[in-house]
Each structure stands twice: as C-alpha cells, then as structure tokens.
Design a protein around this motif. Structure first.
Motif, PDB file in Angstrom:
ATOM      1  N   VAL A  50       0.825  -0.993   0.237  1.00  0.00           N
ATOM      2  CA  VAL A  50      -0.588   0.324  -0.272  1.00  0.00           C
ATOM      3  C   VAL A  50       0.762   1.416  -0.226  1.00  0.00           C
ATOM      4  CG1 VAL A  50      -1.711   1.111   1.589  1.00  0.00           C
ATOM      5  CG2 VAL A  50      -2.222  -1.157   1.228  1.00  0.00           C
ATOM      6  N   MET A  51       1.770   1.272   0.580  1.00  0.00           N
ATOM      7  CA  MET A  51       2.945   2.482   1.138  1.00  0.00           C
ATOM      8  C   MET A  51       3.067   2.397  -0.688  1.00  0.00           C
ATOM      9  SD  MET A  51       2.267   3.963   4.241  1.00  0.00           S
ATOM     10  CE  MET A  51       0.526   2.788   3.691  1.00  0.00           C
ATOM     11  N   ASN A  52       3.776   1.549  -1.136  1.00  0.00           N
ATOM     12  CA  ASN A  52       4.264   1.922  -2.740  1.00  0.00           C
ATOM     13  C   ASN A  52       3.506   2.290  -3.826  1.00  0.00           C
ATOM     14  OD1 ASN A  52       7.004   0.546  -1.890  1.00  0.00           O
ATOM     15  ND2 ASN A  52       6.059  -1.630  -2.182  1.00  0.00           N
ATOM     16  N   LYS A  53       1.979   1.953  -3.531  1.00  0.00           N
ATOM     17  CA  LYS A  53       1.532   2.580  -4.029  1.00  0.00           C
ATOM     18  C   LYS A  53       0.939   3.675  -3.981  1.00  0.00           C
ATOM     19  CE  LYS A  53      -0.882  -1.896  -4.721  1.00  0.00           C
ATOM     20  NZ  LYS A  53      -2.001  -2.720  -4.540  1.00  0.00           N
ATOM     21  N   MET A  54       0.807   4.536  -2.079  1.00  0.00           N
ATOM     22  CA  MET A  54       0.797   5.755  -2.127  1.00  0.00           C
ATOM     23  C   MET A  54       1.525   6.260  -2.343  1.00  0.00           C
ATOM     24  SD  MET A  54      -0.043   6.906   1.482  1.00  0.00           S
ATOM     25  CE  MET A  54      -1.308   5.533   1.573  1.00  0.00           C
ATOM     26  N   LYS A  55       2.689   6.250  -2.683  1.00  0.00           N
ATOM     27  CA  LYS A  55       3.968   7.137  -2.941  1.00  0.00           C
ATOM     28  C   LYS A  55       3.859   6.847  -4.605  1.00  0.00           C
ATOM     29  CE  LYS A  55       9.304   7.024  -2.945  1.00  0.00           C
ATOM     30  NZ  LYS A  55      10.138   6.425  -3.232  1.00  0.00           N
ATOM     31  N   ARG A  56       4.083   6.170  -5.428  1.00  0.00           N
ATOM     32  CA  ARG A  56       3.085   5.995  -6.694  1.00  0.00           C
ATOM     33  C   ARG A  56       2.056   7.952  -6.957  1.00  0.00           C
ATOM     34  NH1 ARG A  56       4.062   0.699  -7.344  1.00  0.00           N
ATOM     35  NH2 ARG A  56       1.959   0.662  -6.699  1.00  0.00           N
ATOM     36  N   GLY A  57       1.414   7.307  -5.857  1.00  0.00           N
ATOM     37  CA  GLY A  57      -0.287   8.649  -6.352  1.00  0.00           C
ATOM     38  C   GLY A  57       0.866   9.400  -5.621  1.00  0.00           C
ATOM     39  N   ALA A  58       1.155   9.589  -4.834  1.00  0.00           N
ATOM     40  CA  ALA A  58       2.089  11.213  -5.051  1.00  0.00           C
ATOM     41  C   ALA A  58       2.413  11.331  -5.671  1.00  0.00           C
ATOM     42  CB  ALA A  58       2.478  10.929  -3.647  1.00  0.00           C
ATOM     43  N   GLU A  59       3.540  11.048  -6.555  1.00  0.00           N
ATOM     44  CA  GLU A  59       4.519  11.381  -7.476  1.00  0.00           C
ATOM     45  C   GLU A  59       3.782  11.905  -8.940  1.00  0.00           C
ATOM     46  OE1 GLU A  59       6.591   7.328  -7.894  1.00  0.00           O
ATOM     47  OE2 GLU A  59       8.343   8.185  -7.284  1.00  0.00           O
ATOM     48  N   GLN A  60       2.459  11.327  -9.083  1.00  0.00           N
ATOM     49  CA  GLN A  60       1.978  11.551  -9.734  1.00  0.00           C
ATOM     50  C   GLN A  60       0.602  13.027  -9.942  1.00  0.00           C
ATOM     51  OE1 GLN A  60      -0.581   8.131 -10.895  1.00  0.00           O
ATOM     52  NE2 GLN A  60       1.740   6.798 -11.563  1.00  0.00           N
ATOM     53  N   ASP A  61       0.953  13.456  -8.432  1.00  0.00           N
ATOM     54  CA  ASP A  61       0.176  14.622  -8.288  1.00  0.00           C
ATOM     55  C   ASP A  61      -0.791  14.841  -7.949  1.00  0.00           C
ATOM     56  OD1 ASP A  61       0.625  17.762  -7.773  1.00  0.00           O
ATOM     57  OD2 ASP A  61      -0.276  18.137  -9.852  1.00  0.00           O
ATOM     58  N   ASP A  62      -1.369  13.531  -6.955  1.00  0.00           N
ATOM     59  CA  ASP A  62      -2.839  12.938  -6.727  1.00  0.00           C
ATOM     60  C   ASP A  62      -2.595  13.665  -5.013  1.00  0.00           C
ATOM     61  OD1 ASP A  62      -4.824  12.221  -5.549  1.00  0.00           O
ATOM     62  OD2 ASP A  62      -3.651  10.436  -4.572  1.00  0.00           O
ATOM     63  N   PRO A  63      -3.992  14.993  -4.475  1.00  0.00           N
ATOM     64  CA  PRO A  63      -3.357  15.512  -3.408  1.00  0.00           C
ATOM     65  C   PRO A  63      -4.310  14.397  -2.783  1.00  0.00           C
ATOM     66  CG  PRO A  63      -5.408  16.284  -5.021  1.00  0.00           C
ATOM     67  CD  PRO A  63      -4.388  15.194  -5.765  1.00  0.00           C
ATOM     68  N   TYR A  64      -4.849  14.104  -2.751  1.00  0.00           N
ATOM     69  CA  TYR A  64      -5.095  12.406  -1.613  1.00  0.00           C
ATOM     70  C   TYR A  64      -4.208  11.833  -1.137  1.00  0.00           C
ATOM     71  CZ  TYR A  64     -10.188  14.027  -2.984  1.00  0.00           C
ATOM     72  OH  TYR A  64     -11.202  15.155  -3.468  1.00  0.00           O
ATOM     73  N   SER A  65      -3.532  10.845  -2.312  1.00  0.00           N
ATOM     74  CA  SER A  65      -2.200  10.679  -1.636  1.00  0.00           C
ATOM     75  C   SER A  65      -1.193  11.199  -1.165  1.00  0.00           C
ATOM     76  CB  SER A  65      -1.514   9.798  -2.886  1.00  0.00           C
ATOM     77  OG  SER A  65      -2.238   9.552  -3.628  1.00  0.00           O
ATOM     78  N   ASP A  66      -1.677  12.931  -1.393  1.00  0.00           N
ATOM     79  CA  ASP A  66      -0.578  13.317  -0.307  1.00  0.00           C
ATOM     80  C   ASP A  66      -1.148  12.917   1.141  1.00  0.00           C
ATOM     81  OD1 ASP A  66       1.999  14.625  -1.107  1.00  0.00           O
ATOM     82  OD2 ASP A  66       1.018  15.747  -2.360  1.00  0.00           O
ATOM     83  N   ALA A  67      -2.567  13.393   1.170  1.00  0.00           N
ATOM     84  CA  ALA A  67      -3.165  13.793   2.557  1.00  0.00           C
ATOM     85  C   ALA A  67      -2.290  12.674   3.114  1.00  0.00           C
ATOM     86  CB  ALA A  67      -4.577  13.812   2.438  1.00  0.00           C
TER      87      ALA A  67
END
Length: 263
Positions: A50-67
């Motif tokens: 899950v953390m690997n997916k969350m990091k990829r989401g943050a890389e893609q500028d997803d504000p929810y992943s950053d939150a």
C-alpha cells in the motif's frame, strides 16, 4: 575523448531481509484473517504494498495520496511512541536483575528470514517498528521466564504492542488512489467534483502542495492537453471509475480519524 565516454549504469539494488525471532512478530507480518468474526487486517507485506502505491500516487500529483502520506506518517510516529513506552517499561523490569546474574540475549535457535522489497520510506518505517516489536517480545518473554513479570503482564504488554501495529495496518487498508491531479481541482472539472464527492475534501495546504510528508516524492504533473474535454472525460471515466474496481468501496477513505482503526 574522455568527455564523450558514456556510462550505461543500471539501477541500484540492495538485498534486504528481516529476521524475526518470535511467533508474536510473525503473526503481525502475516496479518489477521476474518476468523472469529474479526475484521481482516493486512500484514507488514500488505502494508508495504500500500505504501508503494501511495508513493506512486503522490508522484502523480494526487492530492489525496499526499494527504494519506501525512496521515500514515502521523500514525507511524504514534505507533513508535507506543512501542517506546513499552520498551521503557520492560527496561525498568529487567533492571531489577541482580548484578551477580547475567542474562544473555533471548534468541530463537531457528529464526525466520523474510526478504523485503520496499520502494517507499513509510514502508521502511513500519519494518523498523516490527523489528522493534520482535525485540520487545523477546525481552518480555525473557522477563516472564525469569519471574520478573507475571503471565497477565506479559500478555497485556504483548497485546498493546500488537494492537498498535495492527491499528497502523488497518488504517492503511482504507487508502485508495483517486486518479485526479491538482490541475483537476484548479479547473474544477468533473473529475475533481467526482473525487470530492467520493473521497471528501483535502486540506487547503495539502491541496496547494505547501504541506507534504517529509518523505513525499517530487510531483510529476501531466502535460498540457490540447483537448480539455477529452482530458476531462478520460479523468472521469478511466481514472476514477475503473481505478478501484477490485477494491471494497465500503471502506471510508476520509481524512478525519475514524474508529475503524483497529480497536
């Protein structure tokens, strides 16, 4: 010319494995199934995924992943604090051993070695916590074996540590990638509206990118699209609807603390 020399370097790799000595830590690694009417909780390996997916989401500028990265980082620190308190308690107990008596390390004669594939720093933080819990369990078992604590104290402190880790993993299970970027919010397009309806609002400073996890990766924004309507349709139809088709939509991914985190 030396300046014309090109080096075709590959990616760096490191072999990493975790050694566990106790069944208590091993159970945390594997997670908890839905037997006896209890909710299923992922183990450490699932948390890392899950953390690997969350990091990829943050890389893609997803504000929810950053939150979510901020939320998980806070939970990791809280879990570390709980384990530190337990460590201080067992340190105090073991300090009562007479100076004439020497207690060696309480190690398993056949520990389990688990290979790790971790791409996210928040995943590594959880690995350290499980290693700490394994060490804590070994020392608690030694304290009980040498009559420094009774059975009830042993089980209570072991359960407190396990509860803290399972609470962390339970929280991570609620994460879902939204499929939107900050540009969607700036345009207030259909993708942003649907994401807001499904996932709730993002704190303004997170949305602006001024507050991020200390381990947040650099953001990659999508390039300008010539056809805004095509971009909007793609964001709505592909990024949102099909993103979590295989996941359970009943879990609430809001950003306010919930009581669904492991009780």
């Amino acid at each position: 010319m030396a300046s014309d020399l090109q080096l075709n370097l590959g990616a760096l790799r490191s072999s990493i494995q975790l050694t566990l000595h106790t069944h208590h830590a091993s159970r945390i690694w594997h997670g908890r199934d839905s037997s006896q009417g209890r909710a299923t909780i992922i183990g450490l390996n699932g948390f890392i995924s899950v953390m690997n997916k969350m990091k990829r989401g943050a890389e893609q500028d997803d504000p929810y992943s950053d939150a979510w990265m901020l939320r998980i980082e806070g939970k990791l620190n809280e879990t570390k604090g709980t384990l530190n308190v337990l460590r201080e308690q067992v340190d105090l107990v073991l300090s009562e051993v007479p100076a004439a008596l020497s207690l060696g390390e309480n190690l398993n004669i056949q520990p389990v070695n688990l290979p790790l594939f971790v791409n996210a720093q928040l995943g590594f933080m959880a690995v350290y916590l499980l290693a700490d819990y394994d060490d804590l369990a070994r020392r608690l078992i030694l304290a009980h074996h040498t009559a420094l604590i009774d059975r009830n104290t042993l089980e209570r402190w072991l359960n407190e540590g396990a509860h803290a880790l399972r609470s962390l993993f339970s929280l991570a299970q609620q994460y879902k990638y939204s499929g939107v970027q900050r540009d969607d919010y700036a345009a207030n397009n259909a993708a942003a509206l649907k994401a807001r309806e499904r996932f709730g609002d993002v704190p303004q400073d997170v949305l602006e990118g001024t507050r991020r996890s200390r381990f947040a990766p650099p953001m990659t924004r999508r390039s300008a699209i010539q056809d805004p309507q095509a971009d909007e349709n793609a964001a709505v139809d592909a990024a949102i609807d099909s993103n979590d088709a295989a996941e359970d939509d009943d879990a609430s991914p809001g950003f306010t603390p919930t009581e669904e985190e492991e009780r």
